[in-house]
Design a protein around this motif. Structure first.
Motif, PDB file in Angstrom:
ATOM      1  N   ALA A 136      44.041  42.057  43.443  1.00 38.21           N
ATOM      2  CA  ALA A 136      42.979  41.148  43.738  1.00 38.21           C
ATOM      3  C   ALA A 136      41.501  41.945  43.477  1.00 38.21           C
ATOM      4  CB  ALA A 136      43.020  39.931  44.808  1.00 38.21           C
ATOM      5  N   VAL A 137      40.546  41.390  42.644  1.00 36.71           N
ATOM      6  CA  VAL A 137      39.367  42.025  42.855  1.00 36.71           C
ATOM      7  C   VAL A 137      38.195  41.179  43.064  1.00 36.71           C
ATOM      8  CG1 VAL A 137      40.128  43.802  41.259  1.00 36.71           C
ATOM      9  CG2 VAL A 137      39.019  41.968  40.338  1.00 36.71           C
ATOM     10  N   ASP A 138      36.918  41.624  43.502  1.00 32.31           N
ATOM     11  CA  ASP A 138      35.803  40.834  43.667  1.00 32.31           C
ATOM     12  C   ASP A 138      35.313  40.173  42.372  1.00 32.31           C
ATOM     13  OD1 ASP A 138      32.776  40.080  43.626  1.00 32.31           O
ATOM     14  OD2 ASP A 138      33.418  40.229  45.690  1.00 32.31           O
ATOM     15  N   GLN A 175      44.621  35.053  37.546  1.00 36.27           N
ATOM     16  CA  GLN A 175      44.205  33.362  38.164  1.00 36.27           C
ATOM     17  C   GLN A 175      42.951  34.071  38.844  1.00 36.27           C
ATOM     18  OE1 GLN A 175      47.204  31.512  40.727  1.00 36.27           O
ATOM     19  NE2 GLN A 175      45.880  31.823  42.250  1.00 36.27           N
ATOM     20  N   ARG A 176      41.944  32.870  38.601  1.00 37.66           N
ATOM     21  CA  ARG A 176      40.774  32.890  39.210  1.00 37.66           C
ATOM     22  C   ARG A 176      40.567  32.074  40.533  1.00 37.66           C
ATOM     23  NH1 ARG A 176      36.427  34.665  36.418  1.00 37.66           N
ATOM     24  NH2 ARG A 176      36.790  35.591  34.391  1.00 37.66           N
ATOM     25  N   ASN A 177      40.370  32.737  41.519  1.00 35.72           N
ATOM     26  CA  ASN A 177      40.028  31.994  42.928  1.00 35.72           C
ATOM     27  C   ASN A 177      38.556  32.003  43.209  1.00 35.72           C
ATOM     28  OD1 ASN A 177      42.979  31.433  43.088  1.00 35.72           O
ATOM     29  ND2 ASN A 177      43.052  33.596  43.947  1.00 35.72           N
ATOM     30  N   PRO A 178      38.198  31.314  44.088  1.00 43.97           N
ATOM     31  CA  PRO A 178      36.609  31.283  44.502  1.00 43.97           C
ATOM     32  C   PRO A 178      36.102  32.736  45.100  1.00 43.97           C
ATOM     33  CG  PRO A 178      37.457  29.106  45.250  1.00 43.97           C
ATOM     34  CD  PRO A 178      38.744  30.140  44.807  1.00 43.97           C
ATOM     35  N   GLU A 179      37.039  33.316  45.766  1.00 36.56           N
ATOM     36  CA  GLU A 179      36.856  34.629  46.357  1.00 36.56           C
ATOM     37  C   GLU A 179      37.099  36.048  45.578  1.00 36.56           C
ATOM     38  OE1 GLU A 179      38.566  32.224  48.053  1.00 36.56           O
ATOM     39  OE2 GLU A 179      37.095  31.255  49.312  1.00 36.56           O
ATOM     40  N   SER A 180      38.370  35.764  44.593  1.00 38.54           N
ATOM     41  CA  SER A 180      38.763  36.982  44.292  1.00 38.54           C
ATOM     42  C   SER A 180      39.488  36.460  42.730  1.00 38.54           C
ATOM     43  CB  SER A 180      39.913  37.558  44.976  1.00 38.54           C
ATOM     44  OG  SER A 180      41.000  36.571  45.217  1.00 38.54           O
ATOM     45  N   VAL A 181      39.877  37.417  42.130  1.00 37.34           N
ATOM     46  CA  VAL A 181      40.475  37.249  40.526  1.00 37.34           C
ATOM     47  C   VAL A 181      41.874  38.155  40.760  1.00 37.34           C
ATOM     48  CG1 VAL A 181      40.037  37.741  38.068  1.00 37.34           C
ATOM     49  CG2 VAL A 181      38.013  36.751  39.670  1.00 37.34           C
ATOM     50  N   ASP A 196      45.916  43.519  47.668  1.00 38.38           N
ATOM     51  CA  ASP A 196      47.347  42.565  46.926  1.00 38.38           C
ATOM     52  C   ASP A 196      47.089  41.403  47.193  1.00 38.38           C
ATOM     53  OD1 ASP A 196      48.454  45.056  45.665  1.00 38.38           O
ATOM     54  OD2 ASP A 196      49.712  45.449  47.262  1.00 38.38           O
ATOM     55  N   ALA A 197      47.450  40.488  46.083  1.00 41.56           N
ATOM     56  CA  ALA A 197      47.452  39.212  46.506  1.00 41.56           C
ATOM     57  C   ALA A 197      48.685  38.431  45.932  1.00 41.56           C
ATOM     58  CB  ALA A 197      46.269  38.276  45.786  1.00 41.56           C
ATOM     59  N   VAL A 198      49.127  37.623  46.634  1.00 36.67           N
ATOM     60  CA  VAL A 198      50.481  36.685  46.054  1.00 36.67           C
ATOM     61  C   VAL A 198      50.184  35.380  45.874  1.00 36.67           C
ATOM     62  CG1 VAL A 198      52.943  36.117  46.930  1.00 36.67           C
ATOM     63  CG2 VAL A 198      51.942  38.080  47.729  1.00 36.67           C
ATOM     64  N   ILE A 199      50.778  35.124  44.652  1.00 35.51           N
ATOM     65  CA  ILE A 199      50.837  34.001  43.847  1.00 35.51           C
ATOM     66  C   ILE A 199      51.984  33.469  43.721  1.00 35.51           C
ATOM     67  CG2 ILE A 199      48.478  34.265  42.793  1.00 35.51           C
ATOM     68  CD1 ILE A 199      49.921  34.567  40.101  1.00 35.51           C
TER      69      ILE A 199
END
Length: 400
Positions: free
Chosen positions: A298-300, A330-336, A67-70
């Motif tokens: 959040a996935v790789d 949202q796209r991040n360097p380590e996760s999507v 889980d990721a929070v934005i």
């Protein structure tokens, strides 16, 4: 010699005829039997049939979903201004006779900052005072006469009107005289003094600036997606770019009623306590605000795949591959971050994706051999199993 060759040829013909008869009676051809033997000897490559074990399992690498929070924190840049700031100008024109303050001096509301020449105004005030005094005497005399019925009521009313006019003229003269003193309209710190004694000034001439900087007001703008989350009274942290090592605590004190259409941002004001007088109006600040945010799986990045229907991932469901549609948030360097039915703890496949189909058998690299999807979970034959299957298939195909 010829008889030996003839005998050998006849034997070959007999063997061929026997093989053909056997294949016809069994509903297959010799080549079919060879293929059956070959399938049996493959172990992992055959698909059904005696000794076959189905399609081979794909070796894959998986990573867990988290889980990721934005939108839980906002960074902004704002500008500081004084709680109150005034440019002091004279209320009348004239010659400066004295400047009584210096730059950086603390003043209070009503303190005299500078003086204009006031000789003319003083004379006018004295003249108006004398006129008002005479009018008061006349009004008192006529009032006494009216009580003894020796004058008319009209004369008394006229004298009272003259007295009122004289008092108004006196007040006007006193106001003009008072305006020859330039006073501080607020409490604060005097800025640069722009004039000197002897300068002629008008009502457009700036004498000094005064700032009340006991509190610094921050002006900044937030993206419109935070318009419904930011509230008056919400706490924030501010760091002056001139002193990034010190963090100041502040509160939101004002929010605009509308989003600016040209920039799609919402104007906001906040206040910082500045009793220590370490901050100055006009400084630039880095601001940070905290919000509850939104939680997404959040996935790789390697797990994301695309086709004509959109984006998707492969989820490991035991020893099977399961296709899960996703919408990228949202796209991040380590996760999507994605919107989907995925939950924290699910395992998505990141390597070995090319051969996957819905329901494909998989072997997870590094999984225990007795675990679902592990390298010893039934997808790989036991040692010697292929050899036994191959021998059984060969014997069946070769029986006359």
């Amino acid at each position: 010699m010829k008889s030996w060759k003839s005998g050998g040829l006849a034997a070959i013909v007999v063997v061929a005829a026997t093989a053909y008869w056997w294949s016809q009676s069994q509903g297959t051809t010799p080549s079919d039997g060879a293929q059956t033997a070959q399938a049996g000897s493959g172990g992992r490559g055959g698909e059904g049939g005696p000794g076959g074990r189905g399609p081979s399992a794909a070796l894959v690498v998986v990573k867990p979903v988290v889980d990721a929070v934005i939108n839980d924190r906002l960074k902004a840049v704002g500008s500081g201004k004084a709680l109150a700031s005034v440019s002091v100008v004279p209320l009348s024109s004239g010659l400066l006779t004295d400047v009584l303050v210096k730059s950086g001096q603390q003043v209070s509301k009503g303190d005299v900052l500078a003086l204009l020449d006031d000789d003319e105004q003083s004379l006018a005030r004295d003249r108006a005072a004398r006129t008002a005094e005479n009018a008061a005497v006349d009004e008192a005399r006529l009032a006494q006469l009216y009580r003894t019925r020796t004058t008319t009521e009209a004369e008394l009313i006229r004298s009272r009107a003259d007295l009122a006019d004289a008092n108004l003229a006196l007040r006007e003269a006193e106001l003009a005289l008072a305006r020859r003193k330039i006073t501080a309209p607020i409490d604060g710190i005097v800025g640069l003094v722009a004039v000197d004694s002897g300068n002629y000034v008008t009502t457009q001439t700036e004498i000094v600036t005064i700032d009340n900087r006991e509190t610094i007001v921050l002006e900044f703008w937030v993206p419109e997606r935070f318009a419904n989350q930011i509230k008056v009274g919400q706490a924030l942290e501010a760091t002056a770019q001139a002193n990034p090592s010190r963090v100041h605590q502040g509160l939101i004190t004002g929010i605009s009623s509308r989003v600016e259409s040209d920039s799609r941002t919402l104007p906001v004001e906040a206040q910082l306590d500045n009793q220590s007088d370490t901050l100055r109006p006009g400084m630039s600040f880095n601001l940070s605000l905290a919000f509850n945010g939104e939680t997404y799986p959040a996935v790789d990045p390697l797990a994301i795949q695309w086709d004509s229907t959109g984006s998707f991932v492969w989820r490991a469901n035991g020893d099977k591959a399961e296709r899960i549609p996703v919408k990228i948030i949202q796209r991040n360097p380590e996760s999507v971050l994605v919107a989907s039915e995925l939950a924290a703890g699910d395992e998505v496949i990141t390597e070995g994706l090319l051969t996957l189909r819905p329901g494909s058998q998989i072997r997870i690299q590094g999984a225990p051999r007795n675990a679902p999807g592990g390298q010893g979970s039934g997808n790989r034959p036991a040692p010697g199993e292929n050899t036994a299957a191959a021998n059984a298939a060969t014997t069946q195909a070769a029986q006359p």
